[in-house]
Write an enzyme that holds these catalytic residues in place. Sequence first.
Site, mmCIF file in Angstrom:
data_model
loop_
_atom_site.group_PDB
_atom_site.id
_atom_site.type_symbol
_atom_site.label_atom_id
_atom_site.label_comp_id
_atom_site.label_asym_id
_atom_site.label_seq_id
_atom_site.Cartn_x
_atom_site.Cartn_y
_atom_site.Cartn_z
ATOM 1 N N GLN A 103 52.821 -7.061 45.634
ATOM 2 C CA GLN A 103 52.001 -7.536 46.735
ATOM 3 C C GLN A 103 51.401 -8.882 46.349
ATOM 4 O OE1 GLN A 103 49.256 -4.680 48.352
ATOM 5 N NE2 GLN A 103 50.742 -3.016 48.411
ATOM 6 N N TYR B 62 61.788 -0.786 45.122
ATOM 7 C CA TYR B 62 61.040 -1.331 43.992
ATOM 8 C C TYR B 62 61.884 -1.258 42.723
ATOM 9 C CZ TYR B 62 56.718 -1.431 46.712
ATOM 10 O OH TYR B 62 55.756 -1.730 47.650
ATOM 11 N N GLU C 147 59.047 -4.320 51.655
ATOM 12 C CA GLU C 147 58.436 -4.048 50.349
ATOM 13 C C GLU C 147 59.506 -4.127 49.286
ATOM 14 O OE1 GLU C 147 55.749 -0.689 49.935
ATOM 15 O OE2 GLU C 147 55.064 -0.938 52.013
ATOM 16 N N ASN D 257 54.670 2.972 58.770
ATOM 17 C CA ASN D 257 55.123 2.596 57.431
ATOM 18 C C ASN D 257 55.527 3.850 56.662
ATOM 19 O OD1 ASN D 257 55.157 0.931 54.798
ATOM 20 N ND2 ASN D 257 53.702 2.571 54.317
ATOM 21 N N GLU D 258 56.654 3.802 56.016
ATOM 22 C CA GLU D 258 57.118 4.928 55.177
ATOM 23 C C GLU D 258 56.811 6.264 55.852
ATOM 24 O OE1 GLU D 258 56.074 4.480 50.996
ATOM 25 O OE2 GLU D 258 57.345 2.711 50.865
ATOM 26 N N GLU E 56 47.941 -5.444 51.097
ATOM 27 C CA GLU E 56 47.439 -4.144 51.533
ATOM 28 C C GLU E 56 45.987 -3.976 51.077
ATOM 29 O OE1 GLU E 56 49.946 -0.903 50.269
ATOM 30 O OE2 GLU E 56 48.768 0.580 51.373
HETATM 31 O O1 AHR Z 1 53.024 -1.238 47.677
HETATM 32 C C1 AHR Z 1 52.438 -0.039 47.294
HETATM 33 C C2 AHR Z 1 52.888 1.135 48.155
HETATM 34 O O2 AHR Z 1 54.244 1.342 47.965
HETATM 35 C C3 AHR Z 1 52.759 0.964 49.643
HETATM 36 O O3 AHR Z 1 51.495 1.273 50.108
HETATM 37 C C4 AHR Z 1 53.757 1.940 50.173
HETATM 38 O O4 AHR Z 1 54.259 1.573 51.430
HETATM 39 C C5 AHR Z 1 54.806 2.008 49.089
HETATM 40 O O5 AHR Z 1 55.124 3.304 48.730
#
Ligand code: AHR
Length: 493
Positions: free
Chosen positions: A346, A239, A297, A172-173, A25
């Site tokens: 990332q 995450y 992600e 995205n999101e 990103e």
């Molecule tokens: O990876 C960091 C951020 O996490 C990304 O931009 C977003 O899609 C997610 O919330």
Amino acid sequence: MSRYIIDLKRQKGAISPEIQGHFAEHLGRCVYEGLYVGQNSDIPNTDGIRDDVASALREMKLPVLRWPGGCFADTYHWRDGVGDPAKRKKIVNYHWGGTVEDNSFGTHEFMRLCELLGCEPYINGNLGSGTVAEMQEWVEYLTFDGVSPMAALRAENGHEAAWKVKYFGVGNENWGCGGSMRPEYYADEYRRYQTYLQNYGGNVLYKIACGACDFDYKWTEVLMERAGRFMNGLSLHYYTRPHERTWDHKGSATAFDDAEWYQTLQNTFKMEELLDRHSAIMDRYDPQKRVGLIVDEWGAWYDVEPGTNPGFLYQQNTMRDALIAGINLNLLAKRCDRVKMANIAQLINVLQAVILTDGARMLRTPTYHVFHMYKEHQGAALLDSFLEPGTAGTGEITVPALHESASLASDGTAHITLCNLDIHASHTVETTLLGGKIASIEGRVLTGAPSGHNTFETPDAVSPQAFTDFKLTAEGFAATLPPCCVVSLRVKV
Ligand code: AHR
């Protein structure tokens, strides 16, 4: 001792190479500095792309790269990033530190990067703040090989031939930074936007709809019911954080005790429930499994390194991250019937990165080494396998001590990847290999102190070594895994 059974005759489908994918990103020092330094840099580069980084990524066999975001994607207007770099618009990257984005890395630079890495591009379009026409024209600019305004603009900007782009994300999101939408609203928007994304010439798009944030099963339900038939893939983001109660104190990347080690790995296993429950919803609407689950992600998210810009999400990477990577790659491979892609967040200098850079210096993190050790699973056939995992932990926090996956390559070689999550004890696995006799075994092991990591002064402190602690038995082999390790075995039958 743990019993381990692998059946060479029971193959459970192909492991999509793209489950070992990555994400870059416009955030912190991922794209700029990490990947792209510009043609005038003293750092050796090809068309502005760092040679050292490109060569390390090729070695790791990176199959697919998602770009330009993330939250950045739904603020990105692709026209800002094409044409003469000197004339490109400078904008504010307001999600990530408010830095100036000079757009010197845009569509052409990204496609060149993918060419140099030999990977599939996965482009994420802007649904949140962009128009339908803008998204349609981006696809036309990228892939149309006839006479049209966008094909002409591409040629004017130096690329006559159309590119091939398979993976395209439609927002995205969109439940959060991509527009704060309700699933019902996004489902309708998704249907509208995707209608205008055409397959030009021989290019066939694989359209990916924005999926859920971790446990939001309603989102998946609504999307599958209302828009399932218009998509090829549905995403999922999750995450791993040591402390999940607040985003303000997620925990340190390098300073943690035994309890935090096990808590983090226990949280990692939530991916298992997420994959299974989102898949179960998808199964109801799509029993043929036409729509792929795209975990675009995932990875560890800690507090930033002290003294660094909080908007840059820069964190170190230890043996704990190696285990997080190993466990996730095993879990994803084992669900290869539904999971068709995954992208760790990332690639460089951001969150659970495989590479860190400091000026001209770069290092491979423990996570890099795990991807390198797992690369033989890409495209191989998942094998039916069962391992008695045992338990490890401290106090009330327990996890399986062992975790594995196994696959069979087209040349008949079996590849086995094993993790020992136990910080203090080694574990022996007594393996029965059904359906073949072992001719030879070679192995590699990544191990070290739980917080062991690589620095620019000692870039190879944590790196794979030959693994020899195994012996052949009548049924297969017995291997002893040291505490806190990831092992890969190449078994010739
Ligand atoms: O990876 C960091 C951020 O996490 C990304 O931009 C977003 O899609 C997610 O919330």
